[in-house]
Motif scaffolding. Structure first.
Motif, PDB file in Angstrom:
ATOM      1  N   ALA A 176      35.836  48.352 129.621  1.00  0.00           N
ATOM      2  CA  ALA A 176      35.761  48.829 128.210  1.00  0.00           C
ATOM      3  C   ALA A 176      34.711  50.020 128.289  1.00  0.00           C
ATOM      4  O   ALA A 176      33.842  49.913 128.967  1.00  0.00           O
ATOM      5  CB  ALA A 176      35.240  47.656 127.332  1.00  0.00           C
ATOM      6  N   LEU A 177      35.255  51.036 127.618  1.00  0.00           N
ATOM      7  CA  LEU A 177      34.563  52.418 127.644  1.00  0.00           C
ATOM      8  C   LEU A 177      34.098  52.510 126.176  1.00  0.00           C
ATOM      9  O   LEU A 177      35.246  52.781 125.253  1.00  0.00           O
ATOM     10  CB  LEU A 177      35.231  53.407 128.186  1.00  0.00           C
ATOM     11  N   ILE A 178      32.782  52.530 125.660  1.00  0.00           N
ATOM     12  CA  ILE A 178      32.473  53.171 124.375  1.00  0.00           C
ATOM     13  C   ILE A 178      31.981  54.585 124.398  1.00  0.00           C
ATOM     14  O   ILE A 178      31.018  54.822 125.182  1.00  0.00           O
ATOM     15  CB  ILE A 178      31.542  52.042 123.675  1.00  0.00           C
ATOM     16  N   LEU A 179      32.477  55.287 123.730  1.00  0.00           N
ATOM     17  CA  LEU A 179      32.108  56.594 123.529  1.00  0.00           C
ATOM     18  C   LEU A 179      31.364  56.994 122.102  1.00  0.00           C
ATOM     19  O   LEU A 179      32.014  56.488 121.174  1.00  0.00           O
ATOM     20  CB  LEU A 179      33.414  57.686 123.594  1.00  0.00           C
ATOM     21  N   THR A 180      29.872  57.040 122.390  1.00  0.00           N
ATOM     22  CA  THR A 180      29.341  57.307 121.063  1.00  0.00           C
ATOM     23  C   THR A 180      29.306  58.768 120.846  1.00  0.00           C
ATOM     24  O   THR A 180      29.351  59.755 121.543  1.00  0.00           O
ATOM     25  CB  THR A 180      27.736  56.944 121.362  1.00  0.00           C
ATOM     26  N   LYS A 220      35.591  54.313 120.348  1.00  0.00           N
ATOM     27  CA  LYS A 220      35.021  55.357 119.759  1.00  0.00           C
ATOM     28  C   LYS A 220      34.062  54.854 118.521  1.00  0.00           C
ATOM     29  O   LYS A 220      34.592  54.133 117.925  1.00  0.00           O
ATOM     30  CB  LYS A 220      35.816  56.461 119.475  1.00  0.00           C
ATOM     31  N   VAL A 221      32.881  55.304 118.655  1.00  0.00           N
ATOM     32  CA  VAL A 221      31.952  54.727 117.579  1.00  0.00           C
ATOM     33  C   VAL A 221      30.908  55.821 117.073  1.00  0.00           C
ATOM     34  O   VAL A 221      30.594  56.852 117.849  1.00  0.00           O
ATOM     35  CB  VAL A 221      31.085  53.728 118.091  1.00  0.00           C
ATOM     36  N   LYS A 222      30.766  55.901 115.768  1.00  0.00           N
ATOM     37  CA  LYS A 222      29.903  56.911 115.276  1.00  0.00           C
ATOM     38  C   LYS A 222      28.249  56.385 115.599  1.00  0.00           C
ATOM     39  O   LYS A 222      28.259  55.348 115.915  1.00  0.00           O
ATOM     40  CB  LYS A 222      29.790  56.743 113.814  1.00  0.00           C
ATOM     41  N   ASP A 223      27.602  57.268 115.512  1.00  0.00           N
ATOM     42  CA  ASP A 223      26.082  57.233 115.814  1.00  0.00           C
ATOM     43  C   ASP A 223      25.373  56.362 114.559  1.00  0.00           C
ATOM     44  O   ASP A 223      24.773  56.971 113.702  1.00  0.00           O
ATOM     45  CB  ASP A 223      25.330  58.444 116.087  1.00  0.00           C
ATOM     46  N   ASP A 224      25.609  54.977 114.666  1.00  0.00           N
ATOM     47  CA  ASP A 224      25.282  53.983 113.500  1.00  0.00           C
ATOM     48  C   ASP A 224      24.818  52.756 114.144  1.00  0.00           C
ATOM     49  O   ASP A 224      25.757  52.163 114.802  1.00  0.00           O
ATOM     50  CB  ASP A 224      26.428  54.013 112.636  1.00  0.00           C
ATOM     51  N   GLN A 225      23.561  52.394 113.988  1.00  0.00           N
ATOM     52  CA  GLN A 225      23.107  51.020 114.860  1.00  0.00           C
ATOM     53  C   GLN A 225      24.136  49.924 114.601  1.00  0.00           C
ATOM     54  O   GLN A 225      24.523  49.348 115.639  1.00  0.00           O
ATOM     55  CB  GLN A 225      21.836  50.787 114.235  1.00  0.00           C
TER      56      GLN A 225
END
Ligand SMILES: Nc1nc2c(c(=O)[nH]1)N[C@H]1C(S)=C(S)[C@@H](COP(=O)(O)OP(=O)(O)OC[C@H]3O[C@@H](n4cnc5c(N)ncnc54)[C@H](O)[C@@H]3O)O[C@H]1N2
Ligand code: MOO
Length: 394
Positions: A176-180, A220-225
Motif C-alpha cells: 500500500a502506498l499513501i501519498l500525502t 491519496k490523502v490530504k494533510d489532515d490528522q
C-alpha cells in the motif's frame, strides 16, 4: 526511542526484522525474478529418449564393416519401431530418436555416400559420439534447482524442458502506498499556483515493478490528522508493506508519525544521519513493515534503494537482499563538511562513476539519467577522483 542513527545502524535494525512471505505455487510464466521456496525435482528424465546431436547417419559402433547400407530416414518427432541391423545405417537428423541397435551418429560432412552405401574414417570418431543419451541432462527425481534460487529466463527454460507448469516460489508482498500532501496533482490535470505534479507515486510504482511487485494500492490523502489516521488504518488492513511519502518531518502539517503511532505501529527508528532522506521513519505492526519516506522526490527514491528495496527483497526470499554495494572509481572529486552519509546520484561511464550536478533533494534531474547511488561515508570530508566508492545500481 531509536532516533537519528547512522546508516549502518538503520540497516542492521531492518536486517534483524526477518519478515518474509509464504510459499505459493505460480504458473511458470509468472515466476521470472521470484525465488524458489523449495528444491525443484525433475519429474522425468531429460532427454527422455536417446537422440541425435547432429544431422548425419546413425550406426552401431561395434559393427566395423567396410561400408554400411542406408536403410531409411528418421527425423525429429518420428518414433522408430525397428532395431538397426548389422551392417546397416540410418539417415538421421538433429533431435531425432536414435533407433535401438545404434549408438553413434556420424555427421554427414564426414560421410562418403555412393548410392545407398556410406563410408567414413572411423579413426575420427568414437563410440557414442553425437548421441544425446536419455537422462544426460537430468534423471527423474534429481534436484535441478535448489531452494533460494532466483528464477531467470534460463531457469524458466530448464523448467519448461521438464514439462513443469507451476513452481513453488516465495510470494510477493501486497504493497500500500499513501501519498500525502494537499499540493499533489496527477499528470493530465492543469497545475494551479502552489501545486506540483505527483512524482513519488509513479517513481515508487516503477521501483516496485523492477522488483516484480505488482500488487500495489495507491491512496491519496490530504494533510489532515484524522484523514491520514483513517487512511493508515485502511492501508494497513489491506497490505503486507505500507509505504507513505511526505508528512514525516516536523512541520505543522506533518501528521504521518502521529497517525502511525495511533494505529499501533511500533517505531524501529526515526531519522538517519544521511542526506538526502534524513527524516525516514521505519516501523512494524506485527508482521507488517511500514516506511514513511520523506516527501522530497529524491529522498523518496534514495530511501527506497537503501532501505525499502532490501526489505522487500528479503520479504520475497532473495538471499542477495542485503548484499553490499560494488566498488568503482569516481570520475570526480567530492567534498563535504557535515557529518552525514551522502548518497549521490551517479552515472556510470567507461567503468567510472560521474557524480551528477543537482544533488538537492527536491531535484529529480540527476535521477533522470543516474545509474544508481554512490555512498560517501559519514566521516569522509574529501573523496579523491579515481578512488573507489560504494555504488548501488538501480
Ligand atoms: N524545520 C525542518 N524542516 C524540515 C526538515 C527538518 O529537519 N526541520 N527536514 C527537511 C527534510 S531533510 C526533508 S526530506 C523534508 C521531509 O518532509 P516531509 O516528509 O514532511 O514531506 P513534505 O513536507 O510533505 O514534502 C516535502 C517536499 O516533497 C514534495 N512532495 C511531497 N509529495 C510529493 C509527491 N508525491 N511528488 C512530488 N513531490 C512531492 C512536497 O511538495 C515538498 O516540497 O522536510 C524538510 N523540512
Ligand atoms: O533529507 Mo531531505 O531528503 O535532505 O531534503
Amino acid at each position: 526511542m531509536v532516533e537519528f542513527i547512522s546508516v549502518s545502524e538503520a540497516k542492521n535494525i531492518l536486517q534483524a526484522q526477518k519478515i518474509t512471505g509464504s510459499s505459493v505455487f505460480l504458473p511458470l510464466g509468472k515466476c521470472l525474478g521470484k525465488i524458489t521456496a523449495g528444491p525443484i525435482l525433475a519429474p522425468m528424465d531429460v532427454p527422455s529418449f536417446d537422440n541425435s546431436g547432429m544431422d548425419g547417419y546413425a550406426i552401431a559402433w561395434d559393427d566395423q564393416g567396410e561400408g554400411r547400407e542406408v536403410l531409411g530416414i528418421i527425423q525429429a518427432g518420428d518414433r522408430p519401431d525397428f532395431v538397426l541391423e548389422k551392417g546397416k545405417a540410418v539417415r538421421i537428423f538433429t533431435g531425432a530418436p536414435v533407433p535401438q541397435g545404434a549408438d553413434t551418429v556420424i555427421p554427414q560432412e564426414y560421410i562418403d555416400r555412393t548410392g545407398e552405401m556410406i563410408f567414413f574414417d572411423s579413426g575420427k570418431f568414437f563410440r557414442g559420439v553425437n548421441v544425446r543419451k536419455k537422462g544426460a541432462q537430468c534423471r527423474v527425481g534429481a534436484e535441478v534447482v535448489p531452494v533460494g534460487t532466483k528464477i531467470t529466463p534460463g531457469t524458466i527454460g530448464l523448467l519448461a524442458s521438464l514439462g513443469l507448469q507451476e513452481v513453488e516460489v516465495v510470494s510477493s508482498p501486497k504493497v500500500a502506498l499513501i501519498l500525502t500532501g494537499d499540493e499533489i496533482v496527477e499528470t493530465g490535470n492543469p497545475l494551479r499556483p502552489g501545486e506540483i505534479y505527483n512524482a513519488n507515486g509513479p517513481s515508487i510504482h516503477a521501483a516496485l515493478a523492477l522488483l516484480g511487485i505488482s500488487d500495489v494500492t495507491v491512496y491519496k490523502v490530504k494533510d489532515d490528522q484524522e484523514e491520514v489516521t483513517r487512511m493508515v488504518e485502511t492501508a494497513l488492513e489491506n497490505s503486507d508493506v505500507l509505504l507513505l511519502t511526505g508528512g514525516i518531518s516536523v512541520g505543522d502539517f506533518d501528521f504521518v508519525k502521529g497517525s502511525l503511532e495511533q494505529n499501533g505501529v511500533e517505531q524501529l527508528f526515526y531519522k538517519i544521519k544521511q542526506r538526502p532522506g534524513k527524516p525516514l521513519f521505519a516501523g512494524r505492526k506485527g508482521e507488517k513493515l511500514v516506511f514513511a519516506l520523506p516527501g522530497n522526490p529524491a529522498s523518496v527514491l534514495t530511501c527506497f534503494i537503501q532501505y525499502v528495496r532490501p526489505c522487500l527483497m528479503e520479504w520475497m526470499g532473495n538471499p542477495e537482499a542485503w548484499a553490499g554495494p560494488s566498488y568503482l572509481p569516481t570520475a570526480s572529486d567530492f567534498n563535504k563538511k557535515v557529518e552525514l552519509t551522502f548518497f549521490l546520484k551517479a552515472k556510470l561511464e567507461n567503468g567510472r562513476l560521474h557524480l551528477l550536478p543537482g544533488q538537492e533533494s527536491f531535484n529529480l534531474l540527476p535521477f533522470g539519467v543516474a545509474d544508481g547511488l554512490v555512498e560517501i561515508p559519514e566521516a569522509a570530508e574529501h573523496v579523491e577522483e579515481g578512488s573507489l566508492v560504494a555504488f548501488y545500481p538501480w
